[in-house]
Write a protein that holds these residues in place. Sequence first.
Motif, mmCIF file in Angstrom:
data_model
loop_
_atom_site.group_PDB
_atom_site.id
_atom_site.type_symbol
_atom_site.label_atom_id
_atom_site.label_comp_id
_atom_site.label_asym_id
_atom_site.label_seq_id
_atom_site.Cartn_x
_atom_site.Cartn_y
_atom_site.Cartn_z
ATOM 1 N N ARG A 140 130.063 57.920 35.874
ATOM 2 C CA ARG A 140 129.477 59.137 36.440
ATOM 3 C C ARG A 140 129.229 60.158 35.316
ATOM 4 N N GLY A 141 128.742 59.675 34.177
ATOM 5 C CA GLY A 141 128.536 60.506 33.001
ATOM 6 C C GLY A 141 127.116 61.064 32.915
ATOM 7 N N ALA A 142 126.616 61.200 31.678
ATOM 8 C CA ALA A 142 125.344 61.889 31.418
ATOM 9 C C ALA A 142 124.178 61.244 32.168
ATOM 10 N N ILE A 143 124.131 59.912 32.210
ATOM 11 C CA ILE A 143 122.979 59.248 32.830
ATOM 12 C C ILE A 143 122.946 59.459 34.348
ATOM 13 N N PRO A 144 124.050 59.218 35.050
ATOM 14 C CA PRO A 144 124.003 59.519 36.488
ATOM 15 C C PRO A 144 123.753 60.995 36.795
ATOM 16 N N ILE A 145 124.222 61.871 35.934
ATOM 17 C CA ILE A 145 123.971 63.302 36.182
ATOM 18 C C ILE A 145 122.468 63.589 36.045
ATOM 19 N N ARG A 146 121.845 63.005 35.002
ATOM 20 C CA ARG A 146 120.392 63.141 34.854
ATOM 21 C C ARG A 146 119.673 62.493 36.043
ATOM 22 N N ALA A 147 120.221 61.361 36.528
ATOM 23 C CA ALA A 147 119.608 60.689 37.678
ATOM 24 C C ALA A 147 119.618 61.600 38.904
ATOM 25 N N GLU A 148 120.694 62.365 39.070
ATOM 26 C CA GLU A 148 120.749 63.306 40.196
ATOM 27 C C GLU A 148 119.694 64.398 40.050
ATOM 28 N N GLU A 149 119.498 64.860 38.821
ATOM 29 C CA GLU A 149 118.457 65.877 38.592
ATOM 30 C C GLU A 149 117.078 65.325 38.941
ATOM 31 N N LEU A 150 116.833 64.082 38.505
ATOM 32 C CA LEU A 150 115.525 63.472 38.776
ATOM 33 C C LEU A 150 115.325 63.263 40.280
ATOM 34 N N THR A 151 116.400 62.886 40.971
ATOM 35 C CA THR A 151 116.322 62.718 42.426
ATOM 36 C C THR A 151 115.923 64.032 43.086
ATOM 37 N N ALA A 152 116.547 65.115 42.636
ATOM 38 C CA ALA A 152 116.221 66.430 43.199
ATOM 39 C C ALA A 152 114.777 66.804 42.884
ATOM 40 N N GLN A 153 114.336 66.484 41.673
ATOM 41 C CA GLN A 153 112.946 66.793 41.286
ATOM 42 C C GLN A 153 111.947 66.039 42.168
ATOM 43 N N LEU A 154 112.232 64.745 42.414
ATOM 44 C CA LEU A 154 111.325 63.943 43.244
ATOM 45 C C LEU A 154 111.291 64.449 44.686
ATOM 46 N N LYS A 155 112.418 64.983 45.130
ATOM 47 C CA LYS A 155 112.476 65.519 46.489
ATOM 48 C C LYS A 155 111.536 66.727 46.581
#
Lengths: 492, 492
Positions: free
Chosen positions: A32-47
């Motif tokens: 649950r490090g840098a990559i999953p955190i960035r993945a959450e940001e991208l998910t929010a952006q796509l939303k």
Amino acid sequence: MQKNAVSSSEHSKVLTLDTMNPNIRTMEYAVRGAIPIRAEELTAQLKAQPDSLLFKKVTPCNIGNPQQLQQKPLTFLRQVSALIEYTDLLEPPLIETTQKLFPEDAIARAKRNLSFVNNAAGAYTQSLGIPEIRQNVAQFIEQRDGYPADPNNICLTTGASGAVERVLDMLISSPNVGIMIPIPQYPLYTATLAHLNAHAVPYYLQEEKDWQLSIPDLQRSLAEARARGIDVRAMAVINPGNPTGGCLLESNIVDIVQFCEQERLVILADEVYQTNIYTETNPFVSFKKVVSKLGSQVELFSFHSISKGMVGECGRRGGYYEAVNIDEQIMGQLLKLASVGLCPNVQGQMAVDIMVNPPQPGDASYELYRREMDDIHQSMKRRAKKLAAAFNLLPNMSCNDTQGAMYLFPRVVLPQAFVDEAKALGQEPDALYCMQMLESTGISVVPGSGFGQVPGTFHFRSTFLPPEELFDEFIAGFKSFHIALIDRYSKA
Amino acid sequence: MQKNAVSSSEHSKVLTLDTMNPNIRTMEYAVRGAIPIRAEELTAQLKAQPDSLLFKKVTPCNIGNPQQLQQKPLTFLRQVSALIEYTDLLEPPLIETTQKLFPEDAIARAKRNLSFVNNAAGAYTQSLGIPEIRQNVAQFIEQRDGYPADPNNICLTTGASGAVERVLDMLISSPNVGIMIPIPQYPLYTATLAHLNAHAVPYYLQEEKDWQLSIPDLQRSLAEARARGIDVRAMAVINPGNPTGGCLLESNIVDIVQFCEQERLVILADEVYQTNIYTETNPFVSFKKVVSKLGSQVELFSFHSISKGMVGECGRRGGYYEAVNIDEQIMGQLLKLASVGLCPNVQGQMAVDIMVNPPQPGDASYELYRREMDDIHQSMKRRAKKLAAAFNLLPNMSCNDTQGAMYLFPRVVLPQAFVDEAKALGQEPDALYCMQMLESTGISVVPGSGFGQVPGTFHFRSTFLPPEELFDEFIAGFKSFHIALIDRYSKA
């Protein structure tokens, strides 16, 4: 309003990076490090802006979280859980309508399990867990292994993670204590050892031998640590392997048990993937079974969970450990430690009960339960094989066939130009590779450096959990990213 | 079968009382200590042989566990939880029948809360908890206090205990760190500080002033600890009080906040009993409100739980903390620490949502929810007052009127002959008193020595949670035991 003694601008913080617990500061947890955190940001952006990226959705393959990727929960488990929640459904006047919605064995099971807690599923239970469920866990282990299990040795827990942390905590009496851990390993172990300020004593899994353990390497690792004065007390084994997907042969387990007994090491057997098995050649064999068969007196903690297998109830947080050959007074200390946290959550405990004691032939839900389990199992097996085959067709990539768990851990030969670029950026090359994969495909995986690997080699861990109907698309994403990267940097 | 390297009889244990983590060994936790363990044995004995003891049932008043004592769960909370478990109920063809069993707002709420997790309540959530629920918690705090709350400062947790442990863990960077704690205190604090190998820096609650804090005593306690070289970093306050049942006046909280700001202490406000309030004179005022009102920059963690209040969902393990004025980098470290444990259990998170966002006027379930809450609240208030009055009528016993929480903490003047007998047995006098109470009445309470008390005074903590219809019988049990004991030892 009263005047403050110190005005806002002057007030420096008491709790800062400099003053905080340094063991937590140094701890790392890549899953649950840098990559999953960035993945959450991208998910929010796509939303917010669906067309703003190169891909339409983020595919989280960084964590074994099957229901996040549309795996359906087991119907019987959820039916029983629902009835335990809203017990009015089990009484007149609602029961008649309930019988139209729920099969009779789910109703009977809910009533039975509620009787374990005097119908009060909202009360704290005993700190080690509900006695009847601990009894059922013991029976499950007996049937699995063919050797006795004592319910007094079973402790229900909040998932396996909390259980592993608790046992490590008991073992670590000073910063001089060391615990042997596999490399690569699930970073719960390095994170917890950093947190508890103890030595991680690494041993290597043999990639070229399907990730089996090498006894000479164990001996080498232990001897080196002891020569440095480290008090090595225990050895953690993850079987089936996380992140490797390997499954240990019984002969290998026999050797490990004998090694640990000779060397006075407590065994921590992380066996949460015990039903995620995909080959005939490497069936799951528990450490408890081997210890029993050998009549060994080695001290063993074995961990299991409802989050994995075909149950996949990650969000519920349930699990157990079995303590074998553990000193009686230590059992009392473990009870005390459990009691400070009051008890594991009741719905997690109830789900453990269903996992170890599923519907039986003749029960109304038997066929459905069996079919759901088989379907999930067969689908995981197909997806695992398909993904491994796809990886093995790619240039600069090789991958062991999966034997178990929910992961593949392919090796990537990164072009030197890419490695140099990563180093210039101050990043691990495989971390940069995974971050670029995320940014260009939306696929989120974990770099091998988050688990540890033989120096100079690069890997990543991916689950094979995207839904089957999207699997080809998912593989195509990997493929085009990887080929383009290798191509670009090989020319460079 | 292979031969063991070491035969069973020769094998001494690796993990023993001598080798284990000494901080766990020294830890004590009376709420689930010797007396509740004996109470469990007696319960088992009565199950096997109902007439084998002086009483017919064990009455567990050692822990605030209302549903264990027949408190009914809130219907709406359980209806929503059931629908979240078994989502087939929300879809055709079952939905039509579901509508006969569940009110429309429970169905709507379940659908809405499932949408927070893409309908996957079985998946891990974000480690800090489901974002929409954190948003709802922030709104609840804003409405409660009249000051803004930021959802980014909210972290959902596995009950308040785990949250307190996590924050203390962050604060304790060396064995030289000290945390101020009330005496008497809920032993989670002393247990966790022992576990983390830090100093408990005690301050006294003023029994004669309804358990309010004395600023001069805080100053004295802090000065003494600092004079000994202890790095005192934080102060824990439990309000409403556990075990005392006292509720701090706003003026007292203002003084405490200013003291902590001046002295550079982080405030840990354990506010899990914030809705268990029984007087007009001492309403609950949150530390967050006072900090906001003063415009203070003091660092504050405030803890709340679904286990207490009228919700009483102890077994579910849910709660949250709000972090106020905490350094941004520390917030990142708290996220990392949460992520190693993956996430708090989903049903606990969902229950937090219902606690902070209950049915509103006009909703189908509003009247029932309100009535259930009021009934539990009024009944707790009646029982608290009745028990305090009964205690105050007994010889050698005095008790502050309860203002909040789920407990009374009466003072018992034990006859010298009894004190001498206990000392001869090597026991704390109040522990012997409570054990004798259990053996002769079946009532299980916790001795004051488990919480700390002014030296030479004796107390016990009892909940007032036995069901109302059994309450007179429960009081009669106390009474006859206490009078007989005082009588016997006063004559001696």
